[in-house]
Design a protein around this motif. Structure first.
Motif, PDB file in Angstrom:
ATOM      1  N   ALA A 174      40.415 -32.598  47.324  1.00 42.03           N
ATOM      2  CA  ALA A 174      41.551 -32.466  46.589  1.00 42.03           C
ATOM      3  C   ALA A 174      41.938 -33.664  46.021  1.00 42.03           C
ATOM      4  N   PRO A 175      42.027 -34.941  46.531  1.00 43.05           N
ATOM      5  CA  PRO A 175      42.276 -35.938  45.750  1.00 43.05           C
ATOM      6  C   PRO A 175      41.368 -36.340  44.609  1.00 43.05           C
ATOM      7  N   TYR A 176      40.423 -35.948  44.476  1.00 42.47           N
ATOM      8  CA  TYR A 176      39.384 -36.531  43.275  1.00 42.47           C
ATOM      9  C   TYR A 176      39.899 -35.812  41.826  1.00 42.47           C
ATOM     10  N   GLY A 177      40.984 -34.560  42.088  1.00 40.86           N
ATOM     11  CA  GLY A 177      41.660 -34.180  40.940  1.00 40.86           C
ATOM     12  C   GLY A 177      40.554 -33.266  39.950  1.00 40.86           C
ATOM     13  N   ILE A 178      39.650 -32.554  40.757  1.00 44.33           N
ATOM     14  CA  ILE A 178      38.564 -31.901  39.955  1.00 44.33           C
ATOM     15  C   ILE A 178      38.541 -30.351  39.997  1.00 44.33           C
TER      16      ILE A 178
END
Length: 181
Positions: A30-34
């Motif tokens: 999730a934190p990768y924003g992809i």
């Protein structure tokens, strides 16, 4: 296909997609924003008419596409490091590497293997480009999620009768909405 069929299938696709998004957002990805990359892989598989038995070919071809994407970017980087303008380096590498990639995967022996689904390779290459060659593992895992979601969306037709009613009778028989296996 009846309107009822299409509406019920749309509900299936929407519910699965929502469930997928919720689960994805609970993972370390999730934190990768992809997460949006899921919805690049999904239509390549889903609207490409892939059969469930082609899933592995799509997955393996996607992984090869990530490798190709990293190779394209490596070659572009090298040409720029040697003094070539970025736009020219990019155009030259795309022209050459794309030709090689297509030839390698369009003709035997690779065209006879699971490493033959060039559209998902280009999807994966594009996703590598969008991240500048970074995050290759999260990119691959997110694309895998999109392919898996697409497979599950397609399998939803097994829960529908040809008239569009919900049923479990076709789930284990492998029949699709037309009643065929």
């Amino acid at each position: 296909m009846s309107v009822r069929y299409l509406v019920n299938w749309a509900i299936w696709i929407g519910v699965l997609s929502g469930f997928y998004v919720y689960l994805y957002l609970q993972t370390p990805l999730a934190p990768y924003g992809i997460i949006w990359m899921t919805f690049v892989a999904l239509p390549i598989y889903f609207t490409g008419g892939a059969k469930p038995e082609e899933y592995l070919s799509y997955v393996l071809s996607m992984l090869v596409g990530v490798i190709w994407g990293l190779f394209y970017l490596f070659c572009i980087d090298r040409l720029i490091a040697w003094g070539m303008a970025g736009d020219l380096a990019t155009a030259l590498v795309v022209a050459v590497v794309c030709s090689v990639q297509c030839a390698v995967h369009f003709i035997p022996p690779l065209s006879k293997t699971p490493l033959r689904v060039v559209p998902i390779m280009f999807g994966a290459i594009s996703m590598c480009f969008s991240q500048g060659g970074e995050k290759a593992v999260p990119v691959a895992l997110t694309l895998l999620g999109g392919l898996t979601l697409a497979l599950c969306c397609g399998l939803g037709v097994r829960f529908l009768t040809p008239e569009g009613r919900w049923s479990v009778s076709g789930v284990f028989s492998g029949r699709n909405a037309t009643g065929k296996s």
